[in-house]
Design a protein around this motif. Structure first.
Motif, PDB file in Angstrom:
ATOM      1  N   ASN A  94       0.826  -1.215   0.000  1.00  0.00           N
ATOM      2  CA  ASN A  94       0.000   0.000   0.000  1.00  0.00           C
ATOM      3  C   ASN A  94       0.861   1.265   0.000  1.00  0.00           C
ATOM      4  N   SER A  99       1.643  -1.642  -4.636  1.00  0.00           N
ATOM      5  CA  SER A  99       0.510  -1.898  -3.749  1.00  0.00           C
ATOM      6  C   SER A  99       0.638  -3.230  -3.021  1.00  0.00           C
ATOM      7  N   GLY A 215      -7.924   6.678  -0.989  1.00  0.00           N
ATOM      8  CA  GLY A 215      -7.056   5.950  -0.076  1.00  0.00           C
ATOM      9  C   GLY A 215      -7.540   5.992   1.358  1.00  0.00           C
ATOM     10  N   ALA A 220      -2.679   9.395   0.144  1.00  0.00           N
ATOM     11  CA  ALA A 220      -2.692   8.055  -0.458  1.00  0.00           C
ATOM     12  C   ALA A 220      -3.609   7.989  -1.667  1.00  0.00           C
ATOM     13  N   THR A 222      -4.793   7.653  -5.472  1.00  0.00           N
ATOM     14  CA  THR A 222      -4.300   6.849  -6.596  1.00  0.00           C
ATOM     15  C   THR A 222      -5.220   7.025  -7.793  1.00  0.00           C
TER      16      THR A 222
END
Length: 289
Positions: A94, A99, A215, A220, A222
């Protein structure tokens, strides 16, 4: 004694007959005592071509996941689909474009060498260090089936699969139109489109996917997308099949960084200030004939 003399007289004709038998003469002629020469020659082994070895013929532990199950799983990445396969270990990072990945029982997925050979439509798709970023370019709706082969006894790849191998088969052929829209936790937005066109000699398959996720943790976000096409030609007599597969993938992701044990326990969604500029971009192209 009479009994003894009778037995001896009866044995004489039998002994004479055995000494004159053809078998004894044949052995004497074939193996003369004076000939000790040993002749070595070539041994020729012939067989007929059987084509690629089917997975069902592999003497190892094999599991097959069908596309009807995989396309319905709400997975952010395709490596998460392997939760349904027994004996598979998933390692979650992550961290931006990295990931996570899969491995098998008895092997560590955190090392530089992943030990699992990845194939997409039969094409080797590991990087030089053994890892498998190309798995992210395949989305669930484009998958027809997944074959999981554990162990090194697969003669098709030999020692190139230390722990085993996985083969992801994407859709080939058929006439279909598929679409999937998904909205979920952490502001997940996803669209997947798939189309198949099949005629008497030609098959065409197209796929497009885009995904955006804020996220679970701070910093975070994406965004990634993938599109690809497959074109295959088969003559009327079916003597061969010629195909072209092209796929492009791109991902831009922020990296939240790692936390101390205390922060992970009490503030699991935070990101350190020194990770504020950490992010990555991954672009991959795969073409095969």
């Amino acid at each position: 004694m009479p009994a003894f003399r009778c037995t001896a007289r009866a044995a004489l004709p039998v002994l004479a007959l055995f000494s004159l038998s053809p078998l004894t003469l044949a052995v004497a002629e074939t193996l003369p005592a004076e000939n000790s020469t040993l002749t070595l020659g070539a041994v020729t082994v012939t067989g007929t071509e059987s084509g690629p070895l089917a997975t069902s013929s592999v003497l190892s532990s094999v599991d097959i996941l069908g596309g009807d199950i995989l396309e319905k799983m709400p997975a952010a990445y395709s490596w998460e689909l392997f939760r349904r396969a027994p004996g598979v270990l998933l390692t979650e990072f992550n961290q931006g474009t990295t990931s996570g990945k899969l491995s098998f029982r008895g092997f560590n997925g955190e090392g530089e060498v992943n030990a699992v050979k990845l194939l997409i439509d039969g094409i080797p798709s590991n990087t030089n260090d053994g890892n498998m970023p190309f798995i992210d370019s395949v989305f669930p709706m484009d998958i027809d089936s997944i074959e999981v082969v554990r162990g090194t006894s697969d003669p098709r790849y030999g020692l190139n699969n230390i722990a085993g191998n996985v083969n992801i088969h994407t859709r080939t052929g058929g006439n279909y139109n598929k679409a999937r829209l998904r909205y979920g936790s952490f502001n997940t937005r996803e669209v997947q489109l798939a189309k198949g066109i099949e005629t008497s000699n030609w098959t065409q398959n197209y796929f497009f996917a885009r995904q955006q996720v804020d996220g679970y943790r701070d910093h975070a976000d994406t965004e990634r997308y993938s599109f690809g096409g497959k074109w295959f030609y088969t003559p009327d007599d079916g003597s061969y099949r010629l195909g072209l597969i092209a796929r492009h993938y791109e991902s831009e992701a922020q990296e939240a960084g790692y936390l101390t044990e205390d922060d992970a326990r009490h503030h699991p969604r935070m990101s350190n200030d020194y990770n504020a500029t950490d992010k990555g971009t991954r672009r991959m192209n795969q073409v095969s004939v």
